[in-house]
Design a protein around this motif. Structure first.
Motif, PDB file in Angstrom:
ATOM      1  N   GLU A 100       0.807  -1.228   0.000  1.00 17.12           N
ATOM      2  CA  GLU A 100       0.000   0.000   0.000  1.00 17.12           C
ATOM      3  C   GLU A 100       0.842   1.282   0.000  1.00 17.12           C
ATOM      4  OE1 GLU A 100      -2.266  -3.214   2.262  1.00 17.12           O
ATOM      5  OE2 GLU A 100      -0.204  -2.472   2.246  1.00 17.12           O
ATOM      6  N   CYS A 101       2.014   1.237   0.611  1.00 16.62           N
ATOM      7  CA  CYS A 101       2.779   2.460   0.894  1.00 16.62           C
ATOM      8  C   CYS A 101       3.244   3.222  -0.350  1.00 16.62           C
ATOM      9  CB  CYS A 101       3.998   2.136   1.743  1.00 16.62           C
ATOM     10  SG  CYS A 101       3.598   1.550   3.388  1.00 16.62           S
ATOM     11  N   ALA A 102       4.012   2.555  -1.197  1.00 23.69           N
ATOM     12  CA  ALA A 102       4.596   3.259  -2.342  1.00 23.69           C
ATOM     13  C   ALA A 102       3.526   3.915  -3.221  1.00 23.69           C
ATOM     14  CB  ALA A 102       5.484   2.321  -3.149  1.00 23.69           C
ATOM     15  N   PRO A 103       2.459   3.207  -3.628  1.00 23.44           N
ATOM     16  CA  PRO A 103       1.444   3.868  -4.454  1.00 23.44           C
ATOM     17  C   PRO A 103       0.739   5.018  -3.718  1.00 23.44           C
ATOM     18  CG  PRO A 103       1.163   1.481  -4.553  1.00 23.44           C
ATOM     19  CD  PRO A 103       2.183   1.764  -3.492  1.00 23.44           C
ATOM     20  N   GLN A 104       0.582   4.877  -2.419  1.00 23.21           N
ATOM     21  CA  GLN A 104      -0.114   5.900  -1.633  1.00 23.21           C
ATOM     22  C   GLN A 104       0.717   7.172  -1.457  1.00 23.21           C
ATOM     23  OE1 GLN A 104      -3.253   5.816  -0.376  1.00 23.21           O
ATOM     24  NE2 GLN A 104      -3.027   7.837   0.539  1.00 23.21           N
ATOM     25  N   TRP A 105       2.040   7.031  -1.258  1.00 29.68           N
ATOM     26  CA  TRP A 105       2.837   8.173  -0.813  1.00 29.68           C
ATOM     27  C   TRP A 105       4.001   8.600  -1.706  1.00 29.68           C
ATOM     28  CZ3 TRP A 105       0.224  10.685   2.566  1.00 29.68           C
ATOM     29  CH2 TRP A 105      -0.572  10.017   3.515  1.00 29.68           C
ATOM     30  N   HIS A 106       4.595   7.699  -2.463  1.00 29.21           N
ATOM     31  CA  HIS A 106       5.826   8.052  -3.169  1.00 29.21           C
ATOM     32  C   HIS A 106       5.666   9.222  -4.138  1.00 29.21           C
ATOM     33  CE1 HIS A 106       8.703   4.440  -2.392  1.00 29.21           C
ATOM     34  NE2 HIS A 106       8.008   4.738  -1.311  1.00 29.21           N
ATOM     35  N   ASN A 107       4.638   9.208  -4.967  1.00 33.55           N
ATOM     36  CA  ASN A 107       4.481  10.308  -5.931  1.00 33.55           C
ATOM     37  C   ASN A 107       4.323  11.654  -5.240  1.00 33.55           C
ATOM     38  OD1 ASN A 107       4.807   8.770  -8.228  1.00 33.55           O
ATOM     39  ND2 ASN A 107       2.616   8.449  -8.538  1.00 33.55           N
ATOM     40  N   GLN A 108       3.620  11.667  -4.132  1.00 32.52           N
ATOM     41  CA  GLN A 108       3.470  12.922  -3.390  1.00 32.52           C
ATOM     42  C   GLN A 108       4.821  13.407  -2.874  1.00 32.52           C
ATOM     43  OE1 GLN A 108      -0.029  13.160  -0.681  1.00 32.52           O
ATOM     44  NE2 GLN A 108      -0.364  11.039  -1.341  1.00 32.52           N
ATOM     45  N   LEU A 109       5.653  12.493  -2.426  1.00 29.81           N
ATOM     46  CA  LEU A 109       6.993  12.879  -1.965  1.00 29.81           C
ATOM     47  C   LEU A 109       7.827  13.432  -3.109  1.00 29.81           C
ATOM     48  CD1 LEU A 109       7.537   9.921   0.474  1.00 29.81           C
ATOM     49  CD2 LEU A 109       7.727  12.338   1.114  1.00 29.81           C
ATOM     50  N   TRP A 110       7.775  12.761  -4.278  1.00 27.99           N
ATOM     51  CA  TRP A 110       8.552  13.245  -5.431  1.00 27.99           C
ATOM     52  C   TRP A 110       8.175  14.678  -5.787  1.00 27.99           C
ATOM     53  CZ3 TRP A 110      12.759  10.871  -6.030  1.00 27.99           C
ATOM     54  CH2 TRP A 110      12.860   9.486  -5.934  1.00 27.99           C
ATOM     55  N   GLU A 111       6.909  15.006  -5.689  1.00 29.83           N
ATOM     56  CA  GLU A 111       6.461  16.366  -6.030  1.00 29.83           C
ATOM     57  C   GLU A 111       7.103  17.421  -5.138  1.00 29.83           C
ATOM     58  OE1 GLU A 111       2.191  16.319  -5.852  1.00 29.83           O
ATOM     59  OE2 GLU A 111       2.052  14.772  -7.409  1.00 29.83           O
ATOM     60  N   HIS A 112       7.547  17.027  -3.965  1.00 28.30           N
ATOM     61  CA  HIS A 112       8.136  17.964  -3.013  1.00 28.30           C
ATOM     62  C   HIS A 112       9.664  17.921  -2.992  1.00 28.30           C
ATOM     63  CE1 HIS A 112       3.996  17.858  -1.525  1.00 28.30           C
ATOM     64  NE2 HIS A 112       4.268  19.018  -0.954  1.00 28.30           N
ATOM     65  N   MET A 113      10.267  17.137  -3.877  1.00 24.37           N
ATOM     66  CA  MET A 113      11.729  17.009  -3.887  1.00 24.37           C
ATOM     67  C   MET A 113      12.293  17.283  -5.290  1.00 24.37           C
ATOM     68  SD  MET A 113      12.404  13.726  -1.385  1.00 24.37           S
ATOM     69  CE  MET A 113      11.662  12.560  -2.521  1.00 24.37           C
ATOM     70  N   PRO A 114      12.274  18.520  -5.730  1.00 22.84           N
ATOM     71  CA  PRO A 114      12.706  18.832  -7.097  1.00 22.84           C
ATOM     72  C   PRO A 114      14.214  18.775  -7.325  1.00 22.84           C
ATOM     73  CG  PRO A 114      12.201  20.853  -5.905  1.00 22.84           C
ATOM     74  CD  PRO A 114      11.819  19.708  -5.002  1.00 22.84           C
ATOM     75  N   LYS A 115      15.012  18.681  -6.266  1.00 22.98           N
ATOM     76  CA  LYS A 115      16.471  18.752  -6.424  1.00 22.98           C
ATOM     77  C   LYS A 115      17.155  17.381  -6.440  1.00 22.98           C
ATOM     78  CE  LYS A 115      16.682  23.371  -4.596  1.00 22.98           C
ATOM     79  NZ  LYS A 115      17.287  24.289  -3.664  1.00 22.98           N
ATOM     80  N   VAL A 116      16.363  16.327  -6.444  1.00 27.84           N
ATOM     81  CA  VAL A 116      16.937  14.968  -6.435  1.00 27.84           C
ATOM     82  C   VAL A 116      17.704  14.728  -7.736  1.00 27.84           C
ATOM     83  CG1 VAL A 116      16.390  12.507  -6.484  1.00 27.84           C
ATOM     84  CG2 VAL A 116      15.179  14.031  -4.914  1.00 27.84           C
ATOM     85  N   GLU A 117      18.937  14.224  -7.579  1.00 25.20           N
ATOM     86  CA  GLU A 117      19.769  13.920  -8.745  1.00 25.20           C
ATOM     87  C   GLU A 117      20.099  12.439  -8.870  1.00 25.20           C
ATOM     88  OE1 GLU A 117      22.937  16.567  -9.807  1.00 25.20           O
ATOM     89  OE2 GLU A 117      22.212  18.053  -8.365  1.00 25.20           O
ATOM     90  N   LEU A 118      19.929  11.682  -7.778  1.00 22.05           N
ATOM     91  CA  LEU A 118      20.269  10.264  -7.809  1.00 22.05           C
ATOM     92  C   LEU A 118      19.314   9.505  -6.903  1.00 22.05           C
ATOM     93  CD1 LEU A 118      22.269   7.999  -8.712  1.00 22.05           C
ATOM     94  CD2 LEU A 118      23.633   8.564  -6.681  1.00 22.05           C
ATOM     95  N   VAL A 119      18.831   8.367  -7.392  1.00 25.76           N
ATOM     96  CA  VAL A 119      17.937   7.506  -6.616  1.00 25.76           C
ATOM     97  C   VAL A 119      18.597   6.138  -6.487  1.00 25.76           C
ATOM     98  CG1 VAL A 119      15.638   6.477  -6.476  1.00 25.76           C
ATOM     99  CG2 VAL A 119      15.929   8.736  -7.540  1.00 25.76           C
ATOM    100  N   LEU A 120      18.877   5.754  -5.244  1.00 16.63           N
ATOM    101  CA  LEU A 120      19.472   4.449  -4.971  1.00 16.63           C
ATOM    102  C   LEU A 120      18.350   3.448  -4.732  1.00 16.63           C
ATOM    103  CD1 LEU A 120      22.292   5.591  -2.525  1.00 16.63           C
ATOM    104  CD2 LEU A 120      22.372   5.391  -5.025  1.00 16.63           C
ATOM    105  N   LEU A 121      18.251   2.463  -5.603  1.00 12.67           N
ATOM    106  CA  LEU A 121      17.204   1.444  -5.516  1.00 12.67           C
ATOM    107  C   LEU A 121      17.801   0.209  -4.850  1.00 12.67           C
ATOM    108  CD1 LEU A 121      15.692   1.818  -9.097  1.00 12.67           C
ATOM    109  CD2 LEU A 121      14.814   2.786  -6.945  1.00 12.67           C
ATOM    110  N   ILE A 122      17.523   0.052  -3.558  1.00 17.45           N
ATOM    111  CA  ILE A 122      18.138  -1.014  -2.779  1.00 17.45           C
ATOM    112  C   ILE A 122      17.198  -2.211  -2.677  1.00 17.45           C
ATOM    113  CG2 ILE A 122      19.090  -1.628  -0.536  1.00 17.45           C
ATOM    114  CD1 ILE A 122      19.983   1.277  -0.275  1.00 17.45           C
TER     115      ILE A 122
END
Length: 190
Positions: A100-122
């Motif tokens: 449930e978590c990622a679909p519920q919250w991740h996109n909203q978080l991305w909208e608030h983080m415009p300066k991200v340059e690298l995403v570590l997928l662990i």
């Protein structure tokens, strides 16, 4: 961003499935430069409320070659797991992150983080969710083909001590990928 983080920390969307109850653990800032997307908190992190506050986190900080102070500065690293709460114990380790978590919250978080340059997928859960059909059949293949996903994503195995066999079997991870990870990290958080 503060309102969103507050809302996530109050989330109870999957409380009926959580053996220890909800305790969403994450960290993010509008100026975050690197996002770490892992699986879900373990029992130690659930108890402390501090992301990556365990042996895996110690190993991850060594991979990144950063201090605790640098790692826990949300302007450097946003820490957003696939599942924000401890999912429970499975047969060989923890259960998968709650879906449930990622679909519920991740996109909203991305909208608030415009300066991200690298995403570590662990780990495989993060890699499959974000890379979709671009992910290879196995985590090993995905990590080995990390160049295919740069500059945005860098897939990594989980730094858990339980994975020591994987690290022994795949020495190229330490020789080929860790120097690139450290270099990218240092250039972004200098």
């Amino acid at each position: 961003m503060q309102d969103l983080l507050h809302n996530i920390r109050q989330c109870t969307i999957c409380k009926d499935y959580l053996p220890l109850g909800p305790r969403p653990v994450l960290s993010a800032h509008k100026n975050s430069k690197i996002v770490i997307i892992g699986q879900a908190p373990g029992t130690k992190v659930h108890k402390s409320g501090i992301p990556w506050d365990d042996a895996s986190g110690k190993q991850l900080r060594a991979w990144l070659d950063v201090t605790d102070e640098q790692f826990y500065n949300p302007e450097n690293f946003a820490i957003i797991p696939m599942g924000f709460c401890y999912p429970g114990k499975g047969k060989s380790g923890d259960l998968p992150p709650r879906p449930e978590c990622a679909p519920q919250w991740h996109n909203q978080l991305w909208e608030h983080m415009p300066k991200v340059e690298l995403v570590l997928l662990i780990g495989m859960y993060a890699q499959r969710y974000y890379l979709k059909d671009r992910a290879k059949k196995t985590l090993t293949e995905t990590v080995d083909n990390f160049q295919d996903y740069l500059p945005r994503y860098l897939p990594l195995p989980h730094p858990s001590p339980r994975n020591r066999f994987w690290f022994t079997k795949n020495p190229w991870f330490q020789t080929d990928i860790l120097p690139i990870l450290k270099s990218k990290t240092h250039s972004l958080i200098k």
